[in-house]
Design an enzyme around this catalytic site. Structure first.
Site: not given
Ligand code: 13P
Length: 248
Positions: A96, A212, A94, A11, A172, A166
């Site tokens: 995000e 996570s 993704h 990220k 996160g 995901e």
């Molecule tokens: P985390 O492992 O921090 O939860 O993030 C997962 C993620 O978004 C990977 O692309």
């Protein structure tokens, strides 16, 4: 048999200097990995990371790209640029990027096609919100996202892609989907692929879980029959933790 693949999504973390340190620390720790290993640093660190991992078993990935070949798209990066920087994979769609940068199934699909055309393997992200899960909409939603991302691909192209399931509520947050939940929805994604391209293609596509995932839960998630790997955020930022996940 599908070979497992574990990727680190850094990220928006690590300067080029820090990226070099992390990648260098990782190289000796993961050299016994039985799975494919990918790390995806920010664009400005692709070059230094590529140097660090050049003779290792770690492959390079990017976190996004534009679908046009070149042109007046200020701030964007093309597939050819990623390829030239040594990236073999690119994370696309993704949550995000969908949430904060307005990406849609349509623009994800354009990126997927451009990545494949350039010889870069897309890691396509799908996943539902907590409200969607609680509303019983998960299966329909991830099926729609999967179909949207893969629109217009040939079966040959589809079998080589990677999908990351995901769940947004697990990213996160420290809240992981249970092994059974993750396995079940990865199975839904696989059936969505089968619905478009048939069972043979669906059996070849590698589908990761992300959200996570960490050294503690990796081995039981990886033991699930539908789960072919992980897309790791937070735990990929520390060499020891990422190595433990990779060596699950
Ligand atoms: P985390 O492992 O921090 O939860 O993030 C997962 C993620 O978004 C990977 O692309």
């Amino acid at each position: 048999m599908r070979k497992p693949i574990i990727a680190g999504n850094w990220k928006m973390n690590k300067t080029p200097y820090e990226a070099r340190q992390l990648a260098s620390a990782l190289v000796p720790l993961v050299k016994e990995a039985r799975c494919d290993v990918v790390i995806c640093p920010p664009f400005v660190s692709l070059g230094v990371v590529k140097e660090c991992i050049a003779t290792s078993n770690i492959k390079l990935g990017a976190q996004n790209m534009h679908w046009a070949e070149s042109g007046a798209y200020t701030g964007e990066i093309s597939a050819a640029m990623l390829k030239a920087a040594g990236a073999e994979y690119v994370i696309l769609g993704h949550s995000e990027r969908r949430q904060y940068f307005g990406e849609t199934d349509e623009t994800v699909n354009l990126r997927v096609k451009a990545a494949i055309a350039a010889g870069i393997t897309p890691i396509i992200c799908v996943g539902e919100t907590l409200a969607q899960r609680e509303g019983g909409e998960t299966d329909a939603f991830v099926t729609g996202q999967t179909g949207g991302a893969l629109q217009g691909l040939t079966a040959r192209q589809a079998e080589a892609i990677i999908i990351a399931y995901e769940p947004i509520w697990a990213i996160g947050t420290g809240v992981t989907a249970t092994d059974a939940e993750a396995n079940e929805t990865v199975g839904v994604v696989r059936r969505a692929v089968a619905g478009v391209f048939g069972a043979d293609v669906a059996q070849k596509v590698r589908i990761q879980y992300g959200g996570s995932m960490n050294p503690k839960n990796a081995s039981s998630l990886m033991a699930m029959p539908e789960i072919d790997g992980g897309l790791i955020g937070g735990a990929s930022l520390r060499a020891e933790d990422f190595a433990k996940v990779v060596l699950y």
